[in-house]
Design a protein around this motif. Structure first.
Motif, PDB file in Angstrom:
ATOM      1  N   THR A   2      60.467  99.179 -18.884  1.00  0.00           N
ATOM      2  CA  THR A   2      60.179  99.826 -17.657  1.00  0.00           C
ATOM      3  C   THR A   2      59.942  99.206 -16.610  1.00  0.00           C
ATOM      4  O   THR A   2      59.435  98.028 -16.619  1.00  0.00           O
ATOM      5  CB  THR A   2      59.068 101.042 -17.863  1.00  0.00           C
ATOM      6  OG1 THR A   2      57.937 100.078 -18.198  1.00  0.00           O
ATOM      7  CG2 THR A   2      59.383 101.977 -19.192  1.00  0.00           C
ATOM      8  N   ALA A   3      60.112  99.472 -15.327  1.00  0.00           N
ATOM      9  CA  ALA A   3      59.692  98.849 -13.908  1.00  0.00           C
ATOM     10  C   ALA A   3      59.246  99.813 -13.011  1.00  0.00           C
ATOM     11  O   ALA A   3      59.356 101.238 -13.063  1.00  0.00           O
ATOM     12  CB  ALA A   3      60.947  98.296 -13.628  1.00  0.00           C
ATOM     13  N   VAL A   4      58.933  99.419 -11.913  1.00  0.00           N
ATOM     14  CA  VAL A   4      58.477 100.118 -10.761  1.00  0.00           C
ATOM     15  C   VAL A   4      59.105  99.673  -9.637  1.00  0.00           C
ATOM     16  O   VAL A   4      59.311  98.467  -9.251  1.00  0.00           O
ATOM     17  CB  VAL A   4      56.774  99.779 -10.527  1.00  0.00           C
ATOM     18  CG1 VAL A   4      56.379 100.665  -9.369  1.00  0.00           C
ATOM     19  CG2 VAL A   4      55.804 100.167 -11.892  1.00  0.00           C
ATOM     20  N   CYS A   5      59.581 100.854  -9.092  1.00  0.00           N
ATOM     21  CA  CYS A   5      60.545 100.543  -7.634  1.00  0.00           C
ATOM     22  C   CYS A   5      59.448  99.870  -6.798  1.00  0.00           C
ATOM     23  O   CYS A   5      58.611 100.363  -6.483  1.00  0.00           O
ATOM     24  CB  CYS A   5      61.198 101.820  -7.196  1.00  0.00           C
ATOM     25  SG  CYS A   5      61.941 101.802  -5.819  1.00  0.00           S
ATOM     26  N   PRO A   6      59.987  98.890  -6.166  1.00  0.00           N
ATOM     27  CA  PRO A   6      59.141  98.397  -4.990  1.00  0.00           C
ATOM     28  C   PRO A   6      58.966  99.014  -3.872  1.00  0.00           C
ATOM     29  O   PRO A   6      58.199  99.085  -2.925  1.00  0.00           O
ATOM     30  CB  PRO A   6      59.742  96.865  -4.686  1.00  0.00           C
ATOM     31  CG  PRO A   6      61.295  97.148  -5.150  1.00  0.00           C
ATOM     32  CD  PRO A   6      61.123  98.037  -6.265  1.00  0.00           C
ATOM     33  N   GLU A   7      60.244  99.975  -3.378  1.00  0.00           N
ATOM     34  CA  GLU A   7      60.251 100.628  -2.249  1.00  0.00           C
ATOM     35  C   GLU A   7      59.345 101.997  -2.208  1.00  0.00           C
ATOM     36  O   GLU A   7      58.563 102.386  -1.351  1.00  0.00           O
ATOM     37  CB  GLU A   7      61.489 100.985  -1.763  1.00  0.00           C
ATOM     38  CG  GLU A   7      61.638 101.787  -0.592  1.00  0.00           C
ATOM     39  CD  GLU A   7      63.193 101.962  -0.292  1.00  0.00           C
ATOM     40  OE1 GLU A   7      63.266 102.723   0.713  1.00  0.00           O
ATOM     41  OE2 GLU A   7      64.092 101.432  -0.805  1.00  0.00           O
ATOM     42  N   CYS A   8      59.619 102.782  -3.643  1.00  0.00           N
ATOM     43  CA  CYS A   8      58.887 104.176  -3.505  1.00  0.00           C
ATOM     44  C   CYS A   8      57.604 104.159  -4.580  1.00  0.00           C
ATOM     45  O   CYS A   8      57.242 105.209  -4.588  1.00  0.00           O
ATOM     46  CB  CYS A   8      60.179 105.083  -3.860  1.00  0.00           C
ATOM     47  SG  CYS A   8      60.806 105.204  -5.450  1.00  0.00           S
ATOM     48  N   GLY A   9      57.590 103.302  -5.399  1.00  0.00           N
ATOM     49  CA  GLY A   9      56.484 102.994  -6.312  1.00  0.00           C
ATOM     50  C   GLY A   9      56.939 104.061  -7.601  1.00  0.00           C
ATOM     51  O   GLY A   9      55.989 104.146  -8.581  1.00  0.00           O
ATOM     52  N   ARG A  10      58.193 104.432  -7.997  1.00  0.00           N
ATOM     53  CA  ARG A  10      58.391 105.307  -9.025  1.00  0.00           C
ATOM     54  C   ARG A  10      58.505 104.356 -10.167  1.00  0.00           C
ATOM     55  O   ARG A  10      59.231 103.247 -10.013  1.00  0.00           O
ATOM     56  CB  ARG A  10      59.633 106.104  -8.538  1.00  0.00           C
ATOM     57  CG  ARG A  10      60.305 107.175  -9.592  1.00  0.00           C
ATOM     58  CD  ARG A  10      61.074 107.894  -9.389  1.00  0.00           C
ATOM     59  NE  ARG A  10      61.237 109.118  -9.818  1.00  0.00           N
ATOM     60  CZ  ARG A  10      62.208 109.893  -9.716  1.00  0.00           C
ATOM     61  NH1 ARG A  10      63.192 109.937  -8.645  1.00  0.00           N
ATOM     62  NH2 ARG A  10      62.238 111.014 -10.469  1.00  0.00           N
ATOM     63  N   VAL A  11      58.099 104.790 -11.227  1.00  0.00           N
ATOM     64  CA  VAL A  11      58.379 104.336 -12.530  1.00  0.00           C
ATOM     65  C   VAL A  11      59.702 104.639 -13.437  1.00  0.00           C
ATOM     66  O   VAL A  11      59.907 105.862 -13.327  1.00  0.00           O
ATOM     67  CB  VAL A  11      57.211 104.559 -13.450  1.00  0.00           C
ATOM     68  CG1 VAL A  11      57.542 103.690 -14.942  1.00  0.00           C
ATOM     69  CG2 VAL A  11      55.742 103.904 -13.023  1.00  0.00           C
TER      70      VAL A  11
END
Length: 170
Positions: free
Chosen positions: A118-127
């Motif tokens: 998993t990762a976290v989107c740097p723009e919107c913070g969505r996992v």
């Protein structure tokens, strides 16, 4: 994080004791001021639209394996909300290939496991699920008579390993 080892309860084994401290302490949120109509800066009667994250919109997935009969051999987009299901389905294609390979003569599938990252989107913070890996272990039971190299390898392994493990108490 500090790690200390000490005996617990008089047993001969040692158990690690972990002291966990927060990475960043939690503080109170800033006060939110609202407009006269109870909206946060929007005009009354208008809905605030959620903007589309360009990073999530442009994210592409591609398979890096050498198996030609699985999905995502060419880059393709997956919606972040369905990324877990689609990546797991893709990894199950690899498991199905391993099961088919394990059912061939002289082959045995020992284990197959799937890991999702998993990762976290740097723009919107969505996992979202950023990728997956399939680990398979195959056992070849005996070399076939038509492959002299496999028989030679087995003979070399037998000669190399002979006498490496012995019981000196006997």
């Amino acid at each position: 994080m500090s790690l200390s080892i000490s005996a617990v309860g008089g047993y001969e084994t040692f158990y690690p004791i972990y002291n966990a401290n927060p990475v960043s302490p939690v503080s109170g949120a800033d006060k939110v001021t609202r407009g006269s109509e109870g909206t946060a800066g929007a005009e009354p009667g208008k809905k605030v639209e959620k903007s589309e994250c360009q990073t999530c919109k442009n994210r592409k997935y591609v398979d890096g394996s050498n198996e030609g009969n699985v999905s995502f051999k060419t880059p393709g987009h997956i919606d972040p909300g369905s990324s877990a299901a689609k990546v797991m389905a893709h990894e199950q294609e690899h498991v199905a290939n391993a099961v088919a390979e394990g059912s061939k003569p002289n082959n045995e599938l020992v284990s197959a496991s799937v890991s999702l990252q998993t990762a976290v989107c740097p723009e919107c913070g969505r996992v979202y699920v950023s990728g997956g890996v399939t680990h398979t272990v195959m056992r070849i039971s005996k070399p076939s008579a038509s492959n002299p190299y496999a028989k030679l390898q087995q003979d070399m392994n037998r000669n190399l390993l002979a006498g490496m493990n012995f019981d000196k108490t006997a």
